[in-house]
Write a protein that holds these residues in place. Structure first.
Motif, PDB file in Angstrom:
ATOM      1  N   PRO A   1      -1.766 -12.800  -3.393  1.00 32.68           N
ATOM      2  CA  PRO A   1      -3.090 -12.324  -2.765  1.00 32.68           C
ATOM      3  C   PRO A   1      -2.886 -12.579  -1.306  1.00 32.68           C
ATOM      4  O   PRO A   1      -3.734 -12.117  -0.564  1.00 32.68           O
ATOM      5  N   ALA A   2      -1.916 -13.269  -0.678  1.00 37.11           N
ATOM      6  CA  ALA A   2      -1.891 -13.222   0.616  1.00 37.11           C
ATOM      7  C   ALA A   2      -1.640 -12.039   1.577  1.00 37.11           C
ATOM      8  O   ALA A   2      -1.934 -11.968   2.584  1.00 37.11           O
ATOM      9  N   LEU A   3      -1.134 -10.931   0.784  1.00 32.05           N
ATOM     10  CA  LEU A   3      -0.553  -9.695   1.498  1.00 32.05           C
ATOM     11  C   LEU A   3      -1.845  -8.778   1.265  1.00 32.05           C
ATOM     12  O   LEU A   3      -2.160  -8.630  -0.102  1.00 32.05           O
ATOM     13  N   PRO A   4      -2.003  -7.990   2.013  1.00 33.52           N
ATOM     14  CA  PRO A   4      -2.927  -6.851   1.773  1.00 33.52           C
ATOM     15  C   PRO A   4      -2.536  -5.954   0.884  1.00 33.52           C
ATOM     16  O   PRO A   4      -1.392  -5.596   0.727  1.00 33.52           O
ATOM     17  N   ARG A   5      -3.399  -5.482  -0.116  1.00 32.52           N
ATOM     18  CA  ARG A   5      -3.127  -4.722  -1.085  1.00 32.52           C
ATOM     19  C   ARG A   5      -3.814  -3.297  -0.764  1.00 32.52           C
ATOM     20  O   ARG A   5      -5.263  -3.445  -1.052  1.00 32.52           O
TER      21      ARG A   5
ATOM     22  N   PRO B   1       8.711   1.713   4.774  1.00 29.32           N
ATOM     23  CA  PRO B   1       7.458   0.575   5.001  1.00 29.32           C
ATOM     24  C   PRO B   1       6.093   0.994   4.554  1.00 29.32           C
ATOM     25  O   PRO B   1       5.757   2.055   4.550  1.00 29.32           O
ATOM     26  N   SER B   2       5.658   0.260   3.523  1.00 32.00           N
ATOM     27  CA  SER B   2       4.336   0.391   2.897  1.00 32.00           C
ATOM     28  C   SER B   2       3.232  -0.644   3.830  1.00 32.00           C
ATOM     29  O   SER B   2       2.043  -0.487   3.853  1.00 32.00           O
TER      30      SER B   2
ATOM     31  N   THR C   1     -11.208  -0.812   6.638  1.00 35.69           N
ATOM     32  CA  THR C   1     -10.920  -1.930   5.829  1.00 35.69           C
ATOM     33  C   THR C   1     -10.353  -2.998   6.429  1.00 35.69           C
ATOM     34  O   THR C   1      -9.356  -2.863   7.051  1.00 35.69           O
ATOM     35  N   ILE C   2     -10.836  -4.244   6.558  1.00 35.47           N
ATOM     36  CA  ILE C   2     -10.392  -5.298   7.136  1.00 35.47           C
ATOM     37  C   ILE C   2      -9.677  -6.284   6.219  1.00 35.47           C
ATOM     38  O   ILE C   2     -10.098  -6.525   5.221  1.00 35.47           O
ATOM     39  N   PHE C   3      -8.393  -6.544   6.504  1.00 32.89           N
ATOM     40  CA  PHE C   3      -7.668  -7.388   5.671  1.00 32.89           C
ATOM     41  C   PHE C   3      -7.632  -8.658   6.185  1.00 32.89           C
ATOM     42  O   PHE C   3      -7.078  -8.919   7.259  1.00 32.89           O
TER      43      PHE C   3
ATOM     44  N   SER D   1      11.287 -14.503  -8.597  1.00 35.45           N
ATOM     45  CA  SER D   1      11.341 -13.626  -9.671  1.00 35.45           C
ATOM     46  C   SER D   1      10.027 -12.930 -10.014  1.00 35.45           C
ATOM     47  O   SER D   1       9.908 -12.094 -10.909  1.00 35.45           O
ATOM     48  N   GLY D   2       8.931 -13.467  -9.508  1.00 33.84           N
ATOM     49  CA  GLY D   2       7.547 -12.527  -9.556  1.00 33.84           C
ATOM     50  C   GLY D   2       7.456 -11.415  -9.234  1.00 33.84           C
ATOM     51  O   GLY D   2       8.244 -10.884  -8.283  1.00 33.84           O
ATOM     52  N   TYR D   3       6.256 -10.853  -9.364  1.00 35.09           N
ATOM     53  CA  TYR D   3       5.905  -9.453  -8.860  1.00 35.09           C
ATOM     54  C   TYR D   3       5.007  -9.780  -7.595  1.00 35.09           C
ATOM     55  O   TYR D   3       4.181 -10.498  -7.578  1.00 35.09           O
ATOM     56  N   LEU D   4       5.122  -8.989  -6.596  1.00 33.66           N
ATOM     57  CA  LEU D   4       4.579  -9.153  -5.416  1.00 33.66           C
ATOM     58  C   LEU D   4       3.155  -8.122  -5.293  1.00 33.66           C
ATOM     59  O   LEU D   4       2.218  -8.521  -4.763  1.00 33.66           O
ATOM     60  N   ASN D   5       3.396  -6.899  -5.859  1.00 32.16           N
ATOM     61  CA  ASN D   5       2.268  -5.955  -5.700  1.00 32.16           C
ATOM     62  C   ASN D   5       1.281  -6.171  -6.910  1.00 32.16           C
ATOM     63  O   ASN D   5       0.126  -5.391  -6.817  1.00 32.16           O
TER      64      ASN D   5
END
Length: 493
Positions: A101-105, A442-443, A113-115, A89-93
């Protein structure tokens, strides 16, 4: 349902190496996709001609060889792929949700930049607990070859594909995604015919011993292919003892930086060509892919600080389909493995003592020289005798572990161009969002490799260029090297 069709795996699919590698391929979309639309589209693809082979079950026969068992059709009791979904139900971005926070933004970056982390902390999101990770998860169950898990959020969707490397390489994966997306977007008429259903296009490539001197491998290494893997494994184990901790991270490199490096490289190469006539007839050329592999190799070597005399081997996977257009018709899709590795052998001083353009040209020349038909025939034979039977083990792992940089370059697969826009919830109409080149594409792409043996260091992939023109890499390095890499890249700001 009747007796299944039984087909032995092709020569380049059933190898010792491919049996030991399972892959997760996670694709992030910054829109909410309709999972049912994606499922129906993939179901339909498996109904078209020989595409049904994708749903076959892997079996190990009495001779120890892998073979495919497939019915004439699939249904709810015998699906063509494993499919599961989860809804968050939440927002990922934009939220501080635990998974976000586990996904690179990726903001608009100006410097490399290292993710971190990559997919290691995302297991609970990316797939189910029973997701397959090894050969036995397929051959001792009734599991199809493809495992699909879709996680939807209020503002994004994650689609994860899982398969054993026996099924396909990067080019095969690209063909699958292109065919799937064609049906998603209502272009079923553009789905290419499935090639190589039962006939192995490469069956005779490994059938004869090599007749010419190898560019890549001196004859001594071929003669001692029983001894070589032992030495390789001893060196690899020593590395694991000395550096037990390693990490896989994602790296994003600004497209403008890569373009600038290539322009500078072309100028340097043109200036270094002493023969104007030769330059006019055959001017030196390097691609952006060559540049990014060469630049990243420079970065790794600078972190490792090897001696100038230390031998360096850069391995660059390449697709051999285009070399054999008669065996692989360009208008058809070959879902399988058809790749080899090009070797670039240098001394560390030759690499770090020269600009990036020098190494990029060496990598380009190695690729051109080693993808000739004659060289492919020769090396494919040795690879089969080594990797398939495990007699030669990793013939690809030449030299000391520190001196090998192994790159799988996926840029030509164009994974960031996958078009699932028609599956975006509420995507009807021709509004401004649909004209955005990133819409329904894909992003972010997160590959994860599950190996049944200790993984080699300095191993990674050039994932490709995203819609914003920036380049993505996924690499495995020692933790200490990553710390030095962060310092090195920070110095470019």
């Amino acid at each position: 349902m009747g007796q299944p069709t039984v087909i032995p795996l092709h020569s380049q699919d059933d190898t010792w190496m491919n049996r030991g590698i399972a892959l997760d391929f996670t694709v992030k979309f910054d829109q909410v996709l309709d999972p049912e639309h994606l499922r129906r589209s993939l179901d339909r693809l498996l109904e078209i001609g020989d595409w049904r082979k994708l749903g076959a079950r892997l079996r190990l026969n009495a001779s120890g060889q892998l073979e495919y068992h497939m019915p004439d059709r699939y249904d709810a009791q015998y699906p063509g792929f494993t499919y599961s979904t989860t809804t968050h139900s939440g927002y990922l971005n934009t939220s501080s949700d635990a998974c976000a926070p586990a996904l690179p933004r990726k903001p608009k970056i100006r410097y490399p930049t290292i993710f971190q982390p990559a997919a290691s902390n995302l297991d609970a999101i990316l797939h189910r607990p029973d997701s397959p990770t090894k050969l036995e998860d397929w051959i001792y169950t009734d599991r199809p070859q493809l495992n699909i898990h879709i996680a939807t959020f209020a503002d994004a969707t994650l689609v994860t594909l899982t398969w054993l490397h026996t099924l396909m390489d990067a080019s095969g994966r690209a063909s699958l995604l292109k065919a799937w997306s064609a049906i998603v977007c209502g272009r079923e008429h553009t789905v290419p015919p499935f090639h190589g259903f039962s006939d192995d296009p490469l069956a005779d490539v490994t059938a004869k011993p090599p007749l010419e001197w190898f560019i890549r491998l001196p004859w001594l290494l071929i003669a001692i292919q029983w001894l070589f893997p032992v030495l390789t494994w001893i060196r690899a184990l020593c590395e694991l003892v000395r550096y037990p901790a390693y990490e896989t991270r994602l790296v994003c490199v600004p497209g403008a930086m890569v373009t600038g490096m290539r322009e500078q490289a072309m100028q340097e190469l043109a200036a270094g060509d002493t023969s104007a006539a030769a330059a006019a007839a055959n001017p030196p050329f390097v691609s952006e892919s060559d540049i990014i592999v060469a630049w990243w190799s420079h970065c790794i070597l600078r972190c490792g600080r090897p001696s100038c005399d230390q031998p360096i081997t850069i391995l660059n996977n390449f697709n051999i389909r285009a070399v054999f257009p008669g065996r692989f018709p360009p208008s058809a899709a070959y879902i399988g493995n058809a790749w080899l590795m090009a070797y670039t052998n240098l001394r560390c001083g030759q690499v770090l003592g020269q600009p990036v353009s020098h190494l990029a040209l060496k990598i380009r020349k190695s690729l051109l020289d080693q993808r000739s038909k004659e060289q492919i025939y020769d090396y494919a034979y040795v690879q089969r005798e080594g990797i398939r039977s495990a007699k030669g083990g990793f013939l690809s792992s030449m030299g000391l572990a520190d001196s090998v940089i192994h790159c799988s370059n996926w840029h030509q697969a164009r994974f960031f161009d996958v078009d699932f826009s028609a599956a975006v919830v509420g995507s009807g109409g021709d509004d401004d969002s649909r004209r955005d080149p990133a819409f329904g594409r894909p992003s972010l792409i997160i590959p994860t490799v599950h190996c049944r043996w200790p993984s080699m260091m300095n191993l990674g992939s050039v994932i490709g260029k995203d819609a914003g023109g920036d380049w993505w890499l996924m690499w495995q390095l020692k933790k200490g090297v990553w710390r030095e890499m962060e310092t090195q890249l920070a110095g470019m700001r």
